[in-house]
Every structure is written in C-alpha cells, then in structure tokens.
Design a protein around this motif. Structure first.
Motif, PDB file in Angstrom:
ATOM      1  N   UNK A  90       8.650 -54.493 -83.441  1.00 27.01           N
ATOM      2  CA  UNK A  90       9.084 -54.798 -81.996  1.00 27.01           C
ATOM      3  C   UNK A  90       7.786 -54.753 -81.105  1.00 27.01           C
ATOM      4  N   UNK A  91       6.689 -53.902 -81.513  1.00 30.40           N
ATOM      5  CA  UNK A  91       5.366 -53.793 -81.078  1.00 30.40           C
ATOM      6  C   UNK A  91       4.624 -55.085 -81.150  1.00 30.40           C
ATOM      7  N   UNK A  92       4.684 -55.464 -82.638  1.00 30.72           N
ATOM      8  CA  UNK A  92       3.938 -56.762 -82.870  1.00 30.72           C
ATOM      9  C   UNK A  92       4.482 -57.909 -82.288  1.00 30.72           C
ATOM     10  N   UNK A  93       5.940 -57.830 -82.064  1.00 34.23           N
ATOM     11  CA  UNK A  93       6.405 -59.111 -81.449  1.00 34.23           C
ATOM     12  C   UNK A  93       6.029 -59.229 -79.904  1.00 34.23           C
ATOM     13  N   UNK A 145      -2.765 -52.323 -84.446  1.00 36.89           N
ATOM     14  CA  UNK A 145      -2.217 -51.781 -83.132  1.00 36.89           C
ATOM     15  C   UNK A 145      -0.933 -51.592 -83.303  1.00 36.89           C
ATOM     16  N   UNK A 146       0.022 -52.307 -83.999  1.00 35.33           N
ATOM     17  CA  UNK A 146       1.328 -52.165 -84.032  1.00 35.33           C
ATOM     18  C   UNK A 146       1.751 -51.106 -84.694  1.00 35.33           C
ATOM     19  N   UNK A 147       1.033 -50.490 -85.649  1.00 35.24           N
ATOM     20  CA  UNK A 147       1.239 -49.330 -86.611  1.00 35.24           C
ATOM     21  C   UNK A 147       0.892 -48.175 -85.932  1.00 35.24           C
ATOM     22  N   UNK A 148      -0.013 -48.162 -84.795  1.00 33.86           N
ATOM     23  CA  UNK A 148      -0.396 -47.110 -83.868  1.00 33.86           C
ATOM     24  C   UNK A 148       0.959 -46.465 -82.926  1.00 33.86           C
ATOM     25  N   UNK A 149       1.051 -45.297 -82.706  1.00 31.81           N
ATOM     26  CA  UNK A 149       1.810 -44.921 -82.105  1.00 31.81           C
ATOM     27  C   UNK A 149       1.292 -43.804 -80.940  1.00 31.81           C
ATOM     28  N   UNK A 150       1.335 -44.494 -79.862  1.00 28.19           N
ATOM     29  CA  UNK A 150       0.516 -43.491 -78.735  1.00 28.19           C
ATOM     30  C   UNK A 150       1.622 -42.309 -78.129  1.00 28.19           C
ATOM     31  N   UNK A 166       4.768 -58.416 -93.762  1.00 28.24           N
ATOM     32  CA  UNK A 166       3.866 -57.697 -93.642  1.00 28.24           C
ATOM     33  C   UNK A 166       4.107 -56.047 -93.639  1.00 28.24           C
ATOM     34  N   UNK A 167       5.269 -55.752 -94.097  1.00 27.11           N
ATOM     35  CA  UNK A 167       6.117 -54.527 -94.230  1.00 27.11           C
ATOM     36  C   UNK A 167       5.888 -53.412 -92.992  1.00 27.11           C
ATOM     37  N   UNK A 168       6.308 -53.953 -92.191  1.00 31.40           N
ATOM     38  CA  UNK A 168       6.499 -53.181 -90.827  1.00 31.40           C
ATOM     39  C   UNK A 168       7.593 -52.608 -90.444  1.00 31.40           C
ATOM     40  N   UNK A 169       7.636 -51.102 -89.935  1.00 32.13           N
ATOM     41  CA  UNK A 169       8.616 -50.426 -89.463  1.00 32.13           C
ATOM     42  C   UNK A 169       9.264 -51.137 -88.427  1.00 32.13           C
ATOM     43  N   UNK A 199      -3.814 -57.082 -84.584  1.00 29.61           N
ATOM     44  CA  UNK A 199      -2.329 -56.964 -84.384  1.00 29.61           C
ATOM     45  C   UNK A 199      -1.626 -56.058 -85.293  1.00 29.61           C
ATOM     46  N   UNK A 200      -2.070 -56.052 -86.527  1.00 25.66           N
ATOM     47  CA  UNK A 200      -1.339 -55.327 -87.449  1.00 25.66           C
ATOM     48  C   UNK A 200      -1.617 -53.902 -87.238  1.00 25.66           C
TER      49      UNK A 200
END
Length: 213
Positions: free
Chosen positions: A159-162, A203-208, A151-154, A200-201
């Motif tokens: 960690x947010x996805x998990x 929301x995981x890439x969002x930074x609040x 998924x090429x996640x940071x 999920x993808x």
C-alpha cells in the motif's frame, strides 16, 4: 527543368515546364561512366569501418547530385560538396553486420534453458532517421516496468509503494512504470530509474512510528 521561353532567350519563364532530353553525346558519356566506375567485388566493411561522410574518391559508385544544365546530365559527386552532408550506411551493410556477428559469436555463451522470468523489464527504443547526427534525441529515454507481485512486499509495504508511486502505478496490470528522460545519455537514465526503484522499495519497507498509531 527549363521552359520554352528560356530556350528562346527570354528572362522571365512562363508557360508549361518540360524536361529537355539528354543529348546523344552526354547520354553516351553517362552510360560509359556508369558502366566503368562501379565494381561489384568491393568489400564495403573494409572501406567504411565506422560512420564517416561519403568519399567519392574512395567509393567509386555512380552517384550524381545537383541540378543539371539544359540537355546535360547531373554533375558528379566529386564536384558536389552537398553530398557530404547526407548520412550514409555503408558501414552497416548486411555483409558488414554478418562479419561483426561472426566475430562476436566466439565470445557468446549459450542461453540458459531453465532461466526464471525476470521481474524487471527495461524498454529502450532506437530510431533510423535522416539527419546529420546518428543519435536520435529520444533514444536516451529509458522505461522500467516491474510488477508488485515480484517484489515480495507485505500488505503494508504494498500500500505504501502504491501511494508513493502515484500515477506511475497501473491498477489494471499491477505494475509500476518508471521513465527516465532527464539525463542526456541512455546509461544515465537507466541508472536513474534503477535508483528510483531502489528508493521506492526501501521507503515502502520502512515503518515510521506515526504509522503504528
């Protein structure tokens, strides 16, 4: 099955049960009807193009069903309405399937050689079971498996996805398993699990703002 007391005329059967043999006349009629009613040159795909109840007038095969009288053979399928309730697979015979494959072969294209591995895997199951309905209730269930490395996640998004996946994340295989079973059809459940993965993808890439603190 009949008993010896039944033969003597008693109403209440007792004793050991035994099968009465066919009479010679009934046996000769049975063998004659079986040899004359079946035709091996029948094209089943033209008679049963789709799923339909058994028709003894259309399919003349030696099928008998029912409890026979003492010394007689079972009744014919023409006089047995219970046989209409049993599902059949005359429309899915091997020659019929081969005919469908030959017709679809002209519309198919060769499978590409250098195809990269697909990150998303959709798992569905089909069942063959005896019932009046050809659709098994569990065929609607759709399972989606995807690995986090595809998924090429940071590191933050991973960690947010998990955390958002919860029990759907498998630590040993590093995969997320999403199961759709709430909707009545398989297509709806597939669209639902794809929607969950998309949410999920994103929301995981969002930074609040509170996450930076």
């Amino acid at each position: 099955y009949v008993t010896r007391n039944d033969i003597k005329g008693k109403k209440r059967p007792t004793g050991r049960r035994r099968r009465l043999p066919f009479s010679r006349i009934a046996l000769s009629r049975y063998q004659q009807s079986e040899s004359q009613s079946f035709n091996e040159d029948i094209d089943w795909s033209s008679l049963h193009q789709t799923s339909r109840p058994f028709d003894p007038y259309l399919i003349k095969i030696p099928v008998r069903m029912g409890r026979p009288q003492p010394g007689e053979i079972p009744p014919l399928a023409i006089t047995t309405p219970e046989i209409l309730k049993i599902p059949n697979f005359f429309h899915l015979t091997p020659p019929a399937i081969q005919k469908h494959c030959d017709a679809l072969k002209e519309l198919c294209t060769p499978w590409p050689d250098n195809l990269p591995p697909l990150p998303i895997r959709i798992i569905t199951r089909n069942f063959v079971f005896p019932s009046c309905d050809i659709r098994h209730p569990q065929t609607r269930i759709v399972q989606l498996n995807v690995s986090l490395k595809d998924l090429s996640l940071s590191s933050h998004a991973r960690q947010k996805m998990i955390a958002l996946s919860g029990q759907r994340y498998d630590l040993q295989t590093d995969e997320i398993k999403l199961i759709g079973e709430k909707c009545p059809t398989r297509k709806q459940n597939k669209e639902y699990v794809m929607y969950l993965l998309k949410v999920l993808y994103l929301e995981s890439n969002k930074v609040e703002p509170w996450e930076k603190e």
